[in-house]
Structure formats: C-alpha cells, structure tokens
Design a protein around this motif. Structure first.
Motif, PDB file in Angstrom:
ATOM      1  N   GLU A   1       0.834  -1.210   0.000  1.00  0.00           N
ATOM      2  CA  GLU A   1       0.000   0.000   0.000  1.00  0.00           C
ATOM      3  C   GLU A   1       0.865   1.255   0.000  1.00  0.00           C
ATOM      4  OE1 GLU A   1      -3.465   2.054   2.801  1.00  0.00           O
ATOM      5  OE2 GLU A   1      -3.023  -0.090   2.984  1.00  0.00           O
TER       6      GLU A   1
ATOM      7  N   GLU B   1       2.384   1.785  -3.464  1.00  0.00           N
ATOM      8  CA  GLU B   1       1.379   2.356  -4.375  1.00  0.00           C
ATOM      9  C   GLU B   1       1.185   3.840  -4.103  1.00  0.00           C
ATOM     10  OE1 GLU B   1      -1.116   2.296  -7.599  1.00  0.00           O
ATOM     11  OE2 GLU B   1       0.273   0.762  -6.858  1.00  0.00           O
ATOM     12  N   GLN B   2       1.264   4.211  -2.829  1.00  0.00           N
ATOM     13  CA  GLN B   2       1.153   5.623  -2.452  1.00  0.00           C
ATOM     14  C   GLN B   2       2.305   6.429  -3.068  1.00  0.00           C
ATOM     15  OE1 GLN B   2       0.976   6.110   1.796  1.00  0.00           O
ATOM     16  NE2 GLN B   2       0.593   8.310   1.708  1.00  0.00           N
TER      17      GLN B   2
ATOM     18  N   ARG C   1       3.993   5.626  -5.844  1.00  0.00           N
ATOM     19  CA  ARG C   1       3.767   5.695  -7.300  1.00  0.00           C
ATOM     20  C   ARG C   1       2.776   6.784  -7.669  1.00  0.00           C
ATOM     21  NH1 ARG C   1       3.358  -0.020  -6.466  1.00  0.00           N
ATOM     22  NH2 ARG C   1       5.299  -1.075  -7.087  1.00  0.00           N
ATOM     23  N   ASN C   2       1.830   7.040  -6.792  1.00  0.00           N
ATOM     24  CA  ASN C   2       0.757   7.984  -7.107  1.00  0.00           C
ATOM     25  C   ASN C   2       1.040   9.419  -6.652  1.00  0.00           C
ATOM     26  OD1 ASN C   2      -0.821   5.944  -8.277  1.00  0.00           O
ATOM     27  ND2 ASN C   2      -1.745   5.387  -6.316  1.00  0.00           N
ATOM     28  N   LEU C   3       2.233   9.667  -6.112  1.00  0.00           N
ATOM     29  CA  LEU C   3       2.545  11.037  -5.688  1.00  0.00           C
ATOM     30  C   LEU C   3       2.546  11.975  -6.891  1.00  0.00           C
ATOM     31  CD1 LEU C   3       5.455  10.430  -3.130  1.00  0.00           C
ATOM     32  CD2 LEU C   3       3.186  11.326  -2.598  1.00  0.00           C
ATOM     33  N   PRO C   4       1.852  13.095  -6.803  1.00  0.00           N
ATOM     34  CA  PRO C   4       1.826  14.026  -7.939  1.00  0.00           C
ATOM     35  C   PRO C   4       3.074  14.916  -7.953  1.00  0.00           C
ATOM     36  CG  PRO C   4       0.478  14.874  -6.155  1.00  0.00           C
ATOM     37  CD  PRO C   4       0.989  13.543  -5.691  1.00  0.00           C
TER      38      PRO C   4
ATOM     39  N   ASN D   1       9.179   5.488  -8.420  1.00  0.00           N
ATOM     40  CA  ASN D   1       8.515   6.575  -9.133  1.00  0.00           C
ATOM     41  C   ASN D   1       9.537   7.329  -9.993  1.00  0.00           C
ATOM     42  OD1 ASN D   1       7.251   8.988  -9.921  1.00  0.00           O
ATOM     43  ND2 ASN D   1       6.017   9.105  -8.062  1.00  0.00           N
TER      44      ASN D   1
ATOM     45  N   LYS E   1       9.434  10.057 -11.404  1.00  0.00           N
ATOM     46  CA  LYS E   1       9.422  11.501 -11.218  1.00  0.00           C
ATOM     47  C   LYS E   1      10.187  11.936  -9.971  1.00  0.00           C
ATOM     48  CE  LYS E   1       5.027  12.257 -13.641  1.00  0.00           C
ATOM     49  NZ  LYS E   1       3.650  12.792 -13.522  1.00  0.00           N
TER      50      LYS E   1
ATOM     51  N   ASP F   1       2.592  13.474   1.000  1.00  0.00           N
ATOM     52  CA  ASP F   1       1.169  13.222   0.772  1.00  0.00           C
ATOM     53  C   ASP F   1       0.397  13.824   1.940  1.00  0.00           C
ATOM     54  OD1 ASP F   1      -1.340  12.311   0.184  1.00  0.00           O
ATOM     55  OD2 ASP F   1      -0.821  10.176   0.173  1.00  0.00           O
TER      56      ASP F   1
ATOM     57  N   SER G   1      -2.485  12.112   3.917  1.00  0.00           N
ATOM     58  CA  SER G   1      -2.302  10.774   4.485  1.00  0.00           C
ATOM     59  C   SER G   1      -2.573  10.739   5.983  1.00  0.00           C
ATOM     60  CB  SER G   1      -0.885  10.271   4.199  1.00  0.00           C
ATOM     61  OG  SER G   1       0.078  11.105   4.815  1.00  0.00           O
TER      62      SER G   1
END
Length: 521
Positions: free
Chosen positions: A107, A110-111, A113-116, A146, A148, A196, A199
């Motif tokens: 989890e 995945e968090q 990977r999804n960081l903008p 990630n 980025k 995040d 979170s």
C-alpha cells in the motif's frame, strides 16, 4: 578497494539482480575519484548484469555515480564514496534498481507511485552518521518506484564548498527542489506522509476504526518491543503505537554491553527489535505521537496528536527519553546551525573547527575524545567541580593535546551571527566571573529527559523529575496502566534493563487482565 570477504558477500547479494544495470561514473584526477573508480570496478566484477561507463557531463559532481536500469530512467545517485554506514545503501540501491523487490508495504509503494509532481532530493550525509542510511535508503527506493523522483546522496566531507554555501551543520539534511525539506532521521513512511498531505487524516480515520486491544504498548524502543512480544506470546490482542520504532536506540552509535552480543550498533538493534516483534501478531502503528491518556469506564483511551483514539483493556507506557537541553538563550535558534546532540553524526561537518562539549559524564567525555580526532580544538565544560566519567575515559581525554577541560562551568548563552554558532558564554561557579569562548560548534551531552510531558495532568503519578512512578509489577497509579523503560523511576537507563522492565510490565498487565476478568466471588 573491497577485501575478498566483502567481494564474496557482494557477489552473493548481486545474484538477486534480474535486470541489467548501468553505472554512470563522473570522476576527475583526485584521490577520491581514484578510490571511487576502484570501488565501481570491484562492483562490476561481481555481476555480469552490471556495466560501467564514464559520464561526459561537466556539470555533474565529481566524484559521483548514478545507478540506472538499462532501458529505464531511475534517479538514484551517490556523490562521494558510499562506504561505512552507507555501503548498505549502495547494495540495496543496486538490488532495487536491478529488479529485486523492496521490503516495503504494498500500500505504501502504491502511495509513492501515485505522488503528484516532480521531486528532486539531495541528502547531505556523513559516513559516520548512523541516522543517515535510513533517509538515503528511503529516498533511493522512492526513486526506483517513481520515475518523477530523483535522489542523490552527498558526502558532506567531500563537498565542503556546498556544505559551507548552504550552511549545513547537521546531518542528514535533505533538500527538495532546492529548499530544505528536513533534518535528522526520517523513515520511508514519514517522508511519504510529509509529501502526501492527506495521508495523516486517512491514517487517523483507520486508527479510529480499530477494535479495542487487550494490551496497547505506547512506545517502540527496547522496553516497548519486549512488552509487545511478551504480550503477543500470551495470545492476546496486542498493539504498539510509536512515534518511531526503535526509540533512543536509533541514536546510539556503539553498543558493547548488551549481554551475549559482543558489539552492535543502535540502528541494527532497532531493526532486529522490529523484526522480532513482527514475528508475532502485533498491530504496529508507527509515526503516531500520544497526546493524552484517559481512564474510561471500560477501557483506557490513548488519544493521539492526529486526532485518533485507541482503546485498550490495559496500556503499557514505554515512551523512553530524549536528549536533555541546556535551556539557555540561543540554543533553539542555533539548533542544527552549530548546536548538535550527536557527535558521531555531525562531527565530520566540523573538521578543522573549534567546538565545545557540554557535559563531563561518560557520554560527554566519549564525545570529546571522538571529536578531538576530527576538529581543531575541543573545550569540554562540566557543571560539577570534577568530571563524572569513568577513570579510563578521563585518562584518555587528558592525554589529548587539543582538548581543554573546564569544570564548575555554567553555560549561559549560545552566541551566533544569525546563521550559525560563533561562541558560547559561561559563568565560573567558583568565582562567579563570566567568560566567552569563540566556537563554531556546541555538542550537548548532559543526559536524558523522560518523554512524559503528555502525561502531566493525568491520573498517572510522576516524580519531581517527570518520571513515571511504578510498582513492583510495573503498575502505575492509574488502574490498568503499566510502564517500563527510561520514562520510569527505575534507575540505570540501560537497554538491557529497559527490556527486562518491558517484559515485567507486560506480565504485570497480563496478570491484571486475568484478575479483572475473573468472576466476582
């Protein structure tokens, strides 16, 4: 560069690499570049999946190297020689870039990977810092997961111009996109939570949904870990809520008095503690600070700073202690700007400079001895009329030519120019005369304070020093609440004693649960 034994071990680790790796080196004709080249050649020899090429980019730090998966774009780089504590960071980076799965919660990955957005991290370290590898390893992992995210570890002792320009006086210091992101030990979860911003609220909501525990341990140091293991072995619902698992042990350099273990380091012991706890069915809730303790009609409630509330039939307080501060003007203003508390971590940043050590106990004298081999001069100030350290340490200290010892000294103010420490004032307690010392660094080593501020005003009785008063079974003045470790009145703040007290408090809590659930006669 690497001896035969290390090469053999490295070869075994690199057998886990599944994807081809390219190392891109940036070197010049300096001695450090030649050492780096030797290290990289040794690494390449241990795996046919690793290749090495030279960079022609004139703007890249020298010596440095990047690690990339062939056909991918991963931002993992090291400026300097990642030896000492950072050699593990290098090996993990090679494995993770090479496709070996990281040991992290799915989890959390995945968090990441999804960081903008895009993140360019720079971490300044010293090779003697035991806190730095956690940060380096976390940011390297994030860079693998990630694309980025970019990260470079920078050895502050090799890149002194950058350290001076950025006025870095504590490690690890992390920059994000050119701005200071954080200083000190940070784990993967903590870094991700800081990026995040939503979170914390999500985590609090999850914590509020948890069913009550039989035993809830507050604190993840040696006492808390022992308490959790002893409780879990009884087959009862056990939880651990901690600000950082490992506690004060994470800041301990060398441990040589843990019976049956000849020598180890704090972070290694902390990792072993966490791994042992995870062998049992224990709910570990990390990065959570307790804020209030309340005795309800059925459960003891632990309220957290995040707003979450955890309930339990019994609670074991094992919140440990923190470094004691001088509490003089200027100390907080120049914290991490010359005022430091970890000589092993930050000492190398003061190479060739003048520093003071506050405290004449074992910690202070050991710090002065270590620093004397790095800095130009050490002044040790002790409040008492004599040093309190062991005789063998005092003898060693007095043999060093670049050390001055001042007793009966009351530190009164940290001086600075607005950016960094420039000196210290103290009062001679024998003559009441004031004195000033010109300095670039101050290392405070005057003992510990219990982490019990959050308990003031509760039903838990504290001593006049703020320590939790406990009985023979670890019981406190609040029904169903027990305590263990450095936060209590138990004398001699030692790891092995804290572990024993944690086990005792856990057995005391289990006995309480049995007796409180027994049918009334």
């Amino acid at each position: 560069m690497l001896d035969a034994n290390v090469k053999t071990q490295l070869k075994g680790y690199l057998a886990n690499v599944t994807h081809p790796i390219e190392i891109i080196a940036s070197t010049d004709d300096s001695d450090s570049s030649r050492e780096l080249q030797s290290l990289l050649n040794d690494i390449v020899e241990q795996s046919d999946k690793i290749s090495l090429r030279q960079s022609d980019d004139p703007t890249t730090r020298k010596p440095s190297f990047a690690i990339n998966r062939v056909g991918a774009d991963m931002g993992v780089a090291f400026a300097g020689l990642p030896m000492g504590h950072e050699f593990t960071s290098l090996v993990l980076a090679l494995l993770q870039v090479g496709g070996h799965p990281p040991k992290a919660d799915a989890e959390l990955l995945e968090q990441i990977r999804n960081l903008p957005g895009e993140y360019n991290f720079e971490t300044y370290i010293s090779l003697t810092c035991q806190n730095c590898p956690d940060v380096v390893q976390a940011l390297n992992l994030m860079s693998v997961v990630n694309p980025k995210i970019r990260h470079v570890m920078i050895d502050g002792s090799l890149f002194q111009d950058e350290v001076n320009a950025r006025q870095i006086m504590a490690v690890p210091t992390v920059y994000l996109n050119g701005e200071v992101f954080g200083q000190g030990r940070m784990g993967l979860e903590e870094i991700v939570a800081k990026l995040d911003t939503g979170s914390s609220a999500r985590a609090a909501a999850k914590l509020n949904e948890k069913t009550p525990f039989d035993v809830l341990v507050v604190g993840g140091g040696p006492a808390g870990a022992a308490a959790a293991i002893y409780a879990a072995r009884k087959g009862i619902r056990t939880g651990v809520v901690a600000e950082r698992f490992g506690g004060q042990v994470l800041d301990t350099m060398s441990i040589e008095n843990f019976i049956s273990v000849k020598e180890t380091e704090g972070p290694k012991l902390a990792m072993a503690l966490e791994q042992h706890v995870k062998e049992y069915d224990v709910d570990i809730m990390n990065l959570q600070r307790a804020a209030e303790l309340v005795r309800g009609p059925e459960y003891v409630e632990v309220k957290l700073q995040s707003g979450a509330v955890l309930k339990s039939k019994s609670v074991i307080l094992a919140t440990g202690a923190r470094w004691r501060e001088m509490n003089v003007p200027g100390e907080q203003e120049y914290r991490t700007k010359g005022v430091a508390y970890c000589p092993h971590c930050d000492g190398p940043l003061f190479k060739g400079k003048r520093v003071a050590v506050i405290g004449g106990g074992n910690s202070g004298v050991e710090a002065a001895i270590d620093l004397a081999g790095i800095v130009a001069h050490v002044t040790l100030l002790e409040f008492d009329s004599k040093l309190r350290a062991d005789a063998v340490l005092q003898s060693k200290l007095r043999s060093l030519p670049n050390v001055t010892i001042i007793t009966e000294a009351l530190s009164t103010e940290v001086l600075g120019d607005g950016n960094k420490v420039t000196g210290l004032t103290y009062t001679d307690r024998a003559t009441n005369e004031g004195h000033k010392i010109d300095l670039e660094g101050i290392f405070v080593q005057i003992g510990l304070l219990p982490n019990t501020d959050w308990l003031k005003g509760s039903e838990v009785e504290l001593s006049n020093r703020g320590e939790i008063i406990v009985g023979a079974h670890g019981n406190t003045s609040m029904e169903g609440v027990f305590a263990a470790g450095d936060a209590t009145i138990v004398p001699f703040k030692q790891i092995i004693i804290a572990m024993g007290e944690g086990a005792k408090a856990s057995l005391g809590a289990f006995d309480y649960l049995i007796r409180s659930s027994a049918p009334k006669a």
